[in-house]
Design a protein around this motif. Sequence first.
Motif, PDB file in Angstrom:
ATOM      1  N   ALA A 194       1.794 -12.341  12.996  1.00 25.09           N
ATOM      2  CA  ALA A 194       1.746 -10.878  12.944  1.00 25.09           C
ATOM      3  C   ALA A 194       0.476 -10.316  13.571  1.00 25.09           C
ATOM      4  O   ALA A 194       0.505  -9.239  14.177  1.00 25.09           O
ATOM      5  N   PHE A 195      -0.631 -11.023  13.417  1.00 29.92           N
ATOM      6  CA  PHE A 195      -1.898 -10.543  13.962  1.00 29.92           C
ATOM      7  C   PHE A 195      -2.017 -10.836  15.452  1.00 29.92           C
ATOM      8  O   PHE A 195      -2.662 -10.095  16.192  1.00 29.92           O
ATOM      9  N   GLY A 196      -1.429 -11.931  15.891  1.00 28.62           N
ATOM     10  CA  GLY A 196      -1.500 -12.294  17.301  1.00 28.62           C
ATOM     11  C   GLY A 196      -2.603 -13.275  17.628  1.00 28.62           C
ATOM     12  O   GLY A 196      -2.827 -13.596  18.788  1.00 28.62           O
ATOM     13  N   ALA A 197      -3.314 -13.758  16.614  1.00 28.44           N
ATOM     14  CA  ALA A 197      -4.382 -14.736  16.795  1.00 28.44           C
ATOM     15  C   ALA A 197      -4.691 -15.336  15.425  1.00 28.44           C
ATOM     16  O   ALA A 197      -4.292 -14.787  14.392  1.00 28.44           O
ATOM     17  N   GLU A 198      -5.395 -16.438  15.425  1.00 29.23           N
ATOM     18  CA  GLU A 198      -5.702 -17.144  14.186  1.00 29.23           C
ATOM     19  C   GLU A 198      -7.068 -16.703  13.658  1.00 29.23           C
ATOM     20  O   GLU A 198      -8.105 -17.183  14.120  1.00 29.23           O
ATOM     21  N   LYS A 234      -9.929   0.592  -4.106  1.00 28.42           N
ATOM     22  CA  LYS A 234      -9.215  -0.594  -3.659  1.00 28.42           C
ATOM     23  C   LYS A 234      -8.597  -0.343  -2.293  1.00 28.42           C
ATOM     24  O   LYS A 234      -8.233   0.783  -1.955  1.00 28.42           O
ATOM     25  N   VAL A 235      -8.470  -1.414  -1.518  1.00 34.16           N
ATOM     26  CA  VAL A 235      -7.730  -1.336  -0.266  1.00 34.16           C
ATOM     27  C   VAL A 235      -6.637  -2.394  -0.306  1.00 34.16           C
ATOM     28  O   VAL A 235      -6.865  -3.531  -0.720  1.00 34.16           O
ATOM     29  N   ILE A 236      -5.428  -1.992   0.083  1.00 33.71           N
ATOM     30  CA  ILE A 236      -4.303  -2.915   0.184  1.00 33.71           C
ATOM     31  C   ILE A 236      -4.194  -3.362   1.637  1.00 33.71           C
ATOM     32  O   ILE A 236      -3.988  -2.554   2.531  1.00 33.71           O
ATOM     33  N   GLY A 237      -4.352  -4.650   1.870  1.00 32.74           N
ATOM     34  CA  GLY A 237      -4.261  -5.204   3.203  1.00 32.74           C
ATOM     35  C   GLY A 237      -5.034  -6.517   3.296  1.00 32.74           C
ATOM     36  O   GLY A 237      -6.011  -6.699   2.556  1.00 32.74           O
ATOM     37  N   PRO A 238      -4.571  -7.410   4.144  1.00 41.96           N
ATOM     38  CA  PRO A 238      -3.424  -7.261   5.020  1.00 41.96           C
ATOM     39  C   PRO A 238      -2.101  -7.219   4.245  1.00 41.96           C
ATOM     40  O   PRO A 238      -1.981  -7.791   3.182  1.00 41.96           O
ATOM     41  N   VAL A 239      -1.143  -6.540   4.869  1.00 43.73           N
ATOM     42  CA  VAL A 239       0.248  -6.576   4.421  1.00 43.73           C
ATOM     43  C   VAL A 239       1.065  -7.068   5.610  1.00 43.73           C
ATOM     44  O   VAL A 239       1.046  -6.446   6.678  1.00 43.73           O
ATOM     45  N   THR A 267      -1.935   1.702   7.951  1.00 43.74           N
ATOM     46  CA  THR A 267      -0.789   1.053   8.582  1.00 43.74           C
ATOM     47  C   THR A 267      -0.626   1.460  10.048  1.00 43.74           C
ATOM     48  O   THR A 267      -0.721   2.647  10.379  1.00 43.74           O
ATOM     49  N   PRO A 268      -0.370   0.485  10.916  1.00 44.54           N
ATOM     50  CA  PRO A 268      -0.072   0.797  12.314  1.00 44.54           C
ATOM     51  C   PRO A 268       1.425   0.975  12.566  1.00 44.54           C
ATOM     52  O   PRO A 268       1.837   1.156  13.714  1.00 44.54           O
ATOM     53  N   VAL A 269       2.229   0.908  11.504  1.00 49.23           N
ATOM     54  CA  VAL A 269       3.677   1.053  11.632  1.00 49.23           C
ATOM     55  C   VAL A 269       4.057   2.514  11.391  1.00 49.23           C
ATOM     56  O   VAL A 269       3.786   3.066  10.326  1.00 49.23           O
ATOM     57  N   GLU A 270       4.673   3.119  12.378  1.00 49.43           N
ATOM     58  CA  GLU A 270       5.103   4.520  12.239  1.00 49.43           C
ATOM     59  C   GLU A 270       6.504   4.535  11.661  1.00 49.43           C
ATOM     60  O   GLU A 270       7.490   4.294  12.359  1.00 49.43           O
ATOM     61  N   GLU A 302       7.747  -5.741  16.612  1.00 48.86           N
ATOM     62  CA  GLU A 302       9.005  -5.877  15.894  1.00 48.86           C
ATOM     63  C   GLU A 302       9.020  -7.245  15.232  1.00 48.86           C
ATOM     64  O   GLU A 302       8.186  -8.097  15.524  1.00 48.86           O
ATOM     65  N   GLY A 303       9.958  -7.442  14.313  1.00 44.39           N
ATOM     66  CA  GLY A 303       9.956  -8.686  13.555  1.00 44.39           C
ATOM     67  C   GLY A 303       8.809  -8.684  12.562  1.00 44.39           C
ATOM     68  O   GLY A 303       8.473  -7.656  11.972  1.00 44.39           O
ATOM     69  N   LEU A 304       8.198  -9.827  12.356  1.00 43.59           N
ATOM     70  CA  LEU A 304       7.082  -9.935  11.427  1.00 43.59           C
ATOM     71  C   LEU A 304       5.897  -9.127  11.956  1.00 43.59           C
ATOM     72  O   LEU A 304       5.427  -9.372  13.068  1.00 43.59           O
ATOM     73  N   GLN A 305       5.424  -8.150  11.167  1.00 45.40           N
ATOM     74  CA  GLN A 305       4.388  -7.227  11.627  1.00 45.40           C
ATOM     75  C   GLN A 305       3.324  -7.001  10.573  1.00 45.40           C
ATOM     76  O   GLN A 305       3.522  -7.282   9.390  1.00 45.40           O
ATOM     77  N   ILE A 306       2.220  -6.425  11.024  1.00 44.25           N
ATOM     78  CA  ILE A 306       1.168  -5.963  10.106  1.00 44.25           C
ATOM     79  C   ILE A 306       1.559  -4.572   9.606  1.00 44.25           C
ATOM     80  O   ILE A 306       1.622  -3.624  10.373  1.00 44.25           O
ATOM     81  N   TYR A 307       1.818  -4.467   8.310  1.00 45.32           N
ATOM     82  CA  TYR A 307       2.107  -3.177   7.687  1.00 45.32           C
ATOM     83  C   TYR A 307       0.863  -2.581   7.035  1.00 45.32           C
ATOM     84  O   TYR A 307       0.862  -1.420   6.636  1.00 45.32           O
ATOM     85  N   GLY A 308      -0.190  -3.390   6.895  1.00 42.90           N
ATOM     86  CA  GLY A 308      -1.434  -2.892   6.324  1.00 42.90           C
ATOM     87  C   GLY A 308      -2.600  -3.692   6.884  1.00 42.90           C
ATOM     88  O   GLY A 308      -2.556  -4.932   6.917  1.00 42.90           O
ATOM     89  N   LEU A 309      -3.630  -3.001   7.365  1.00 46.77           N
ATOM     90  CA  LEU A 309      -4.791  -3.658   7.942  1.00 46.77           C
ATOM     91  C   LEU A 309      -5.718  -4.197   6.855  1.00 46.77           C
ATOM     92  O   LEU A 309      -5.810  -3.621   5.760  1.00 46.77           O
TER      93      LEU A 309
END
Length: 315
Positions: A194-198, A234-239, A267-270, A302-309
């Motif tokens: 989801a992040f695109g890197a390790e 509190k911060v929720i993330g990563p999601v 969230t970067p998901v609109e 699309e598919g598995l994504q980051i819903y929370g940073l």
Amino acid sequence: MGPMVVGGSESGNVDAACEGGDPAPEANRLRVDNYDAVARRITPADRPLLHELTVSVFWPHRTRDLDEFLALGEGYLATDEIGRAMGSAMHYFAGDDFAMLGMMVTAPRLQTLGTGRWLLGHIMADAAGRDMRLSATRSGYWLYETEGFVPLVTIWQHQGIARPFRLPSPVPGLTVRTLQPDDWPALRVLDKIAFGAERTKTLDLLAKVASGVVVERDGGICGYALIRSFGRGKVIGPVIAEDDATAMMLVAPLIKAHEGEFVRLDTPVESKTFEAFLSAGGLGVYDTVTEMYYGRQRRPLEGLQIYGLAAHSLG
């Protein structure tokens, strides 16, 4: 956590600093107004100066948050001739070919004098040859665009006092449970996709300071959400989730567990559905920034994504 802060009409020469390697001695000095600014490698001992900078631009970071950023990344601090902090910029490497750029803060009195561009040049030089990503405020957007960063998506900053709300309906075939220590290898696999890197170093730290939940399908973990102390609460993330319904299943118990407390999720998901869900739980839209990239775009849309940073600076 918070957006990158760079002033409105900065000028300077980033090209000389972007050739790679450590900046030349003359590149570490900049004439600002009537005095010289000196850039040096930032260290954990600089946390008080970094805190002064974040307070000056109204970021909510506490000292513990800054300690985390300093432990995870490297970068530069600019000071004037009497040691006052003028600006900062950091990078967070993930694997051998990717970097998040963050913690770019310029003192308000200097935001039109080139300090931000100068420091950006330093961290881009350190990250030369890597794909890069950052979160840009409206005031910083133009600077990053002129240096070759491409806008990708809007990041929606949701925050507020968590309140009781109607929990989303369970998704057939999915089960949510509390995160266990043995789950981390599976989380790392999902996060890399989801992040695109390790981002090993970031996840190592989060394993120590965060709690969370995972969602399972047929006994295998297919998503997760973490929560930790940060800023005002509190911060929720990563999601990490594959769709809105799964993301809501993950986030709902974390909001519910902290009713009456200040909670934030970026969230970067609109998604109108996800936005309405967060708002119902007390986390309304507070602000937006723009995610931008340099080089190859690495994050799936699309598919598995980051819903929370994890944070604006960490992705």
